[in-house]
Design an enzyme around this catalytic site. Sequence first.
Site, PDB file in Angstrom:
ATOM      1  N   GLU A 129      -0.836  -9.241  -1.245  1.00 44.60           N
ATOM      2  CA  GLU A 129      -2.427  -9.310  -1.064  1.00 44.60           C
ATOM      3  C   GLU A 129      -3.169  -9.354  -2.402  1.00 44.60           C
ATOM      4  O   GLU A 129      -4.195 -10.054  -2.582  1.00 44.60           O
ATOM      5  CB  GLU A 129      -2.969  -8.482   0.092  1.00 44.60           C
ATOM      6  N   ALA A 136       0.888  -1.108   0.007  1.00 48.97           N
ATOM      7  CA  ALA A 136      -0.005   0.049  -0.025  1.00 48.97           C
ATOM      8  C   ALA A 136       1.112   1.125  -0.027  1.00 48.97           C
ATOM      9  O   ALA A 136       2.101   1.190   0.214  1.00 48.97           O
ATOM     10  CB  ALA A 136      -0.755   0.073   1.259  1.00 48.97           C
ATOM     11  N   GLY A 158       0.517  -5.026   0.878  1.00 48.25           N
ATOM     12  CA  GLY A 158      -0.679  -4.874  -0.065  1.00 48.25           C
ATOM     13  C   GLY A 158      -0.291  -5.675  -1.622  1.00 48.25           C
ATOM     14  O   GLY A 158      -1.313  -6.009  -2.393  1.00 48.25           O
ATOM     15  N   GLU A 196       4.042  -5.728   6.782  1.00 53.37           N
ATOM     16  CA  GLU A 196       3.220  -4.920   7.744  1.00 53.37           C
ATOM     17  C   GLU A 196       3.640  -4.588   9.245  1.00 53.37           C
ATOM     18  O   GLU A 196       3.600  -3.478   9.756  1.00 53.37           O
ATOM     19  CB  GLU A 196       1.622  -5.114   7.476  1.00 53.37           C
TER      20      GLU A 196
HETATM   21  C1  3H9 Z   1       0.683  -2.471   3.479  1.00 52.62           C
HETATM   22  O1  3H9 Z   1       0.757  -2.778   2.444  1.00 52.62           O
HETATM   23  C2  3H9 Z   1      -0.790  -2.290   4.004  1.00 52.62           C
HETATM   24  C3  3H9 Z   1      -1.570  -3.415   3.391  1.00 52.62           C
HETATM   25  O2  3H9 Z   1      -1.685  -4.718   4.060  1.00 52.62           O
HETATM   26  C4  3H9 Z   1      -3.121  -2.848   3.553  1.00 52.62           C
HETATM   27  C5  3H9 Z   1      -3.535  -1.809   3.190  1.00 52.62           C
HETATM   28  C6  3H9 Z   1      -5.123  -1.378   3.351  1.00 52.62           C
HETATM   29  N1  3H9 Z   1       4.712   3.553   0.183  1.00 52.62           N
HETATM   30  O3  3H9 Z   1      13.207   1.576   0.401  1.00 52.62           O
HETATM   31  P1  3H9 Z   1      13.721   2.595  -0.791  1.00 52.62           P
HETATM   32  C7  3H9 Z   1       9.273   4.932  -1.209  1.00 52.62           C
HETATM   33  S1  3H9 Z   1       1.866  -1.599   4.188  1.00 52.62           S
HETATM   34  C8  3H9 Z   1       5.287   4.759  -0.264  1.00 52.62           C
HETATM   35  O4  3H9 Z   1      14.875   3.464  -0.725  1.00 52.62           O
HETATM   36  P2  3H9 Z   1      14.696   0.092  -2.107  1.00 52.62           P
HETATM   37  C9  3H9 Z   1      10.453   5.120  -0.148  1.00 52.62           C
HETATM   38  O5  3H9 Z   1      10.125   5.910   0.781  1.00 52.62           O
HETATM   39  C10 3H9 Z   1       3.258  -1.579   3.153  1.00 52.62           C
HETATM   40  N2  3H9 Z   1       6.356   5.128  -0.402  1.00 52.62           N
HETATM   41  O6  3H9 Z   1      14.076   1.310  -2.238  1.00 52.62           O
HETATM   42  C11 3H9 Z   1      11.535   5.840  -1.252  1.00 52.62           C
HETATM   43  O7  3H9 Z   1      11.199   6.974  -1.320  1.00 52.62           O
HETATM   44  P3  3H9 Z   1      12.259   8.453  -1.555  1.00 52.62           P
HETATM   45  C12 3H9 Z   1       3.928  -3.004   3.158  1.00 52.62           C
HETATM   46  C13 3H9 Z   1       7.157   3.805  -0.313  1.00 52.62           C
HETATM   47  O8  3H9 Z   1      15.029  -0.389  -3.423  1.00 52.62           O
HETATM   48  C14 3H9 Z   1      11.352   4.952  -2.548  1.00 52.62           C
HETATM   49  O9  3H9 Z   1      10.341   4.582  -2.346  1.00 52.62           O
HETATM   50  N3  3H9 Z   1       4.969  -2.818   2.339  1.00 52.62           N
HETATM   51  C15 3H9 Z   1       6.711   2.441  -0.305  1.00 52.62           C
HETATM   52  O10 3H9 Z   1      15.785   0.036  -1.016  1.00 52.62           O
HETATM   53  C16 3H9 Z   1      12.599   4.167  -2.540  1.00 52.62           C
HETATM   54  O11 3H9 Z   1      12.357   3.050  -1.561  1.00 52.62           O
HETATM   55  C17 3H9 Z   1       6.241  -2.391   2.794  1.00 52.62           C
HETATM   56  O12 3H9 Z   1       6.108  -2.312   3.903  1.00 52.62           O
HETATM   57  C18 3H9 Z   1       5.384   2.362  -0.012  1.00 52.62           C
HETATM   58  N4  3H9 Z   1       5.018   1.272   0.381  1.00 52.62           N
HETATM   59  O13 3H9 Z   1      13.672  -0.896  -1.440  1.00 52.62           O
HETATM   60  C19 3H9 Z   1       7.480  -2.376   1.808  1.00 52.62           C
HETATM   61  N5  3H9 Z   1       7.935   1.930  -0.357  1.00 52.62           N
HETATM   62  O14 3H9 Z   1      13.058   8.029  -2.738  1.00 52.62           O
HETATM   63  C20 3H9 Z   1       8.179  -1.227   2.000  1.00 52.62           C
HETATM   64  C21 3H9 Z   1       8.906   2.377  -0.637  1.00 52.62           C
HETATM   65  O15 3H9 Z   1      11.510   9.515  -1.686  1.00 52.62           O
HETATM   66  N6  3H9 Z   1       9.212  -0.639   1.187  1.00 52.62           N
HETATM   67  N7  3H9 Z   1       8.686   3.677  -0.842  1.00 52.62           N
HETATM   68  O16 3H9 Z   1      13.107   8.229  -0.389  1.00 52.62           O
HETATM   69  C22 3H9 Z   1      10.206  -1.554   1.111  1.00 52.62           C
HETATM   70  O17 3H9 Z   1      10.606  -2.492   1.984  1.00 52.62           O
HETATM   71  C23 3H9 Z   1      11.501  -0.838   0.268  1.00 52.62           C
HETATM   72  O18 3H9 Z   1      11.284   0.421  -0.369  1.00 52.62           O
HETATM   73  C24 3H9 Z   1      11.434  -2.149  -1.114  1.00 52.62           C
HETATM   74  C25 3H9 Z   1      12.545  -1.250  -2.036  1.00 52.62           C
HETATM   75  C26 3H9 Z   1      12.252  -3.319  -0.595  1.00 52.62           C
HETATM   76  C27 3H9 Z   1      10.246  -2.152  -1.754  1.00 52.62           C
END
Ligand code: 3H9
Length: 690
Positions: free
Chosen positions: A105, A63, A102, A125
């Site tokens: 999901e 999400a 998400g 999450e």
């Molecule tokens: C969820 O899904 C809830 C659901 O169950 C229910 C919903 C109803 N959203 O980490 P990076 C940005 S909760 C917004 O440096 P990498 C991040 O801030 C979510 N922004 O890259 C950064 O911005 P900036 C569950 C996001 O290659 C840029 O993207 N998912 C999100 O080292 C690059 O990120 C997670 O918890 C996001 N979801 O790693 C996964 N994700 O350039 C969270 C990233 O401005 N994300 N950004 O600083 C990660 O773990 C890592 O970003 C990922 C890539 C492994 C994907």
Amino acid sequence: MSSSVSVANENGVAVVTIDNPPVNALSFHVRKPLYDALAALRDDPAARAIVIVCAGRTFVAGADITEFGKPIEQPELRAIVALLETIAKPTVAAIHGTALGGGLELALGCHFRVADAGAKLGLPEVKLGLLPGGGGTVRLPRLVGALKALGMIVSGTPISAGEAIAAGLADAVVDSNLLAEAIRFAREMADRGGPFVPVRDRDDRLAETDLAAFDAQAAGLAKKARGLEAPLACAEAVRNAITLPFDEALAAERLLFQKLVSGDQSRAQRHLFFAEREAAKVPGKDLQKRRIERVGIIGAGTMGGGIAMAFANGSLPVTLLETSEEALRRGLATIEKNYAVSVSRGSLTEEAKQQRLGLFKGSTDYADLAGCDLIVEAVFEDMTVKKEVFGKLDAIAKPGAILATNTSYLDVNEIAASTSRPEDVLGMHFFSPANVMKLLEIVRAERTAPEVLATVADLARRIGKVAVVVGVCHGFVGNRMLAARGSENEFLLLEGATPSQVDKALVDFGWPMGPFQMGDLAGLDIGWRNRKARGQTAVIADTLCEQGHFGQKTGRGWYRYESGSREPVTDSEVEALIRAKAAELGIGQREVGADEIIERTLYPLVNEGAKILEEGIAARASDIDVVWVNGYGFPIGKGGPMFWAALEGGPRIVERLEHWHRQTGRPIFEPAPALRRVAETRAWEGAGAR
Ligand code: 3H9
């Protein structure tokens, strides 16, 4: 069609492509066209099957975290997944990169999942203080079994494509041509014909669950939660998937999600997620970086050896320098032993161990560092010794090599000035054990070149560290604030608290360990030696050390330890000593409550943080939070000291600091103007709410 979601027809297979850089988060501008596209395709006779795929570097990574805490715009993810499950033709998620939260999901709403061999799939999450809120807790157990789902959801750790296929989460894994293979798979399924059973109706894996085994595993996980609500909610939701009908379990998941997403713990953890990424944005980030292909480490003791391992773990060749063959042999033997322990624990393969050991080159000759692109000095913490080392480095290091000191306290400007190239010098303050601890304070000296800073920040990320740029002052951000946190410890004892009361108050707050237990673990002699070197005293701790109570290693410290045990036992002699010292100093003893302990330890900590901000030693309040969570065990559910301070309320902290200032007369409690100012404008809270 929208710029974020497009649909193409590949000979009867509809390909829905999500394109929302950088990580294809399910923002509203994705959800809306995705929902509309799927609704249209459901009844479109030209589409015999549907493949959902993502452009760019990854499948949907979750999400959009920036939308949490704001009113939800429809359609929600849950509606999209529900819509998917009404589609009779085969639906396939084509997964590359990371299908997280998400994103997974969404994939669970499809009949099938085809994954690229390098993909990772998970529900992280919990790391944001949440549980999967798009049906993950009720669908994942239906595919992989409740126990496996519990482990994945409570840990938040993703699994590989290989594991996913073994667990039943993926239906096919491909080495290349993901989209073409997914289309082929979808077509094959369409040819085979339905009915295709949505995940919600696949109950066979759930039926085989041993509820007693599940509860036992959940109880074990709950013990480790240490005050965090999310892991418990995750376990509860997965249990609901076993015991309740699908729709009821889904509704229960929703309620739990809503409670968590609006709570302080999740806000704190979301704040930390963005804070870590913000910290990586250092001045000069976009400049051309220097190439780092070999690292030199001076000193093969605990710190130097750990630092060398940290680089080798990031696949960088290391030259390790010692003063004698004997010291070098000892250092290399310790490194080998540490890797062997990892192998015996199963966290490293024998092959990887050999590969890492192959990256080390030992030497006792400074000339062997001439080919290194970065040289990190980890010698004795003494300015004269460090300057001597930097003098030698200046003579032998190649032009453009970066020279770093791993000092914890010393003036990096002074060290840099002892070379003819101060622009190439900076501090790299690792935390012990350096191969394990994630934090790295990058100390920017007055003349450090911006591209040197940026190069080291990049390198830190390459070796898996969370780096924060800090300025020069005694103890930098972390140790300087640590001194403030500990400044009242002995006074609390003299005024009537016991070591275990102080420790308990901080453990109840969420710390892994209290300060006295920590002191016993680290060794009380270290602080004693430091105090003596600086002409300082600590009335109780000094006496304990004089009596040979150095902590766990001598079986006695602030606590007593049975032989071979790390369990602290209250020591009545220590308590008697404290009372005697209080009487000697004329300090009356009284009841000291947990609230007072928190205020007199953590408010000075926050206050020092505010001073650090005022002085520009840290660029952002959130940088300080990153330091404290990753280097000192500040509870993640509180978001770090500065985030917590904003929730506590600046005016309250100032008022209480003034109160304790009046009570004790000690100047450490002088409130920092920034604390008052920032608290009033609520700027810190703004950082947290991002
Ligand atoms: C969820 O899904 C809830 C659901 O169950 C229910 C919903 C109803 N959203 O980490 P990076 C940005 S909760 C917004 O440096 P990498 C991040 O801030 C979510 N922004 O890259 C950064 O911005 P900036 C569950 C996001 O290659 C840029 O993207 N998912 C999100 O080292 C690059 O990120 C997670 O918890 C996001 N979801 O790693 C996964 N994700 O350039 C969270 C990233 O401005 N994300 N950004 O600083 C990660 O773990 C890592 O970003 C990922 C890539 C492994 C994907």
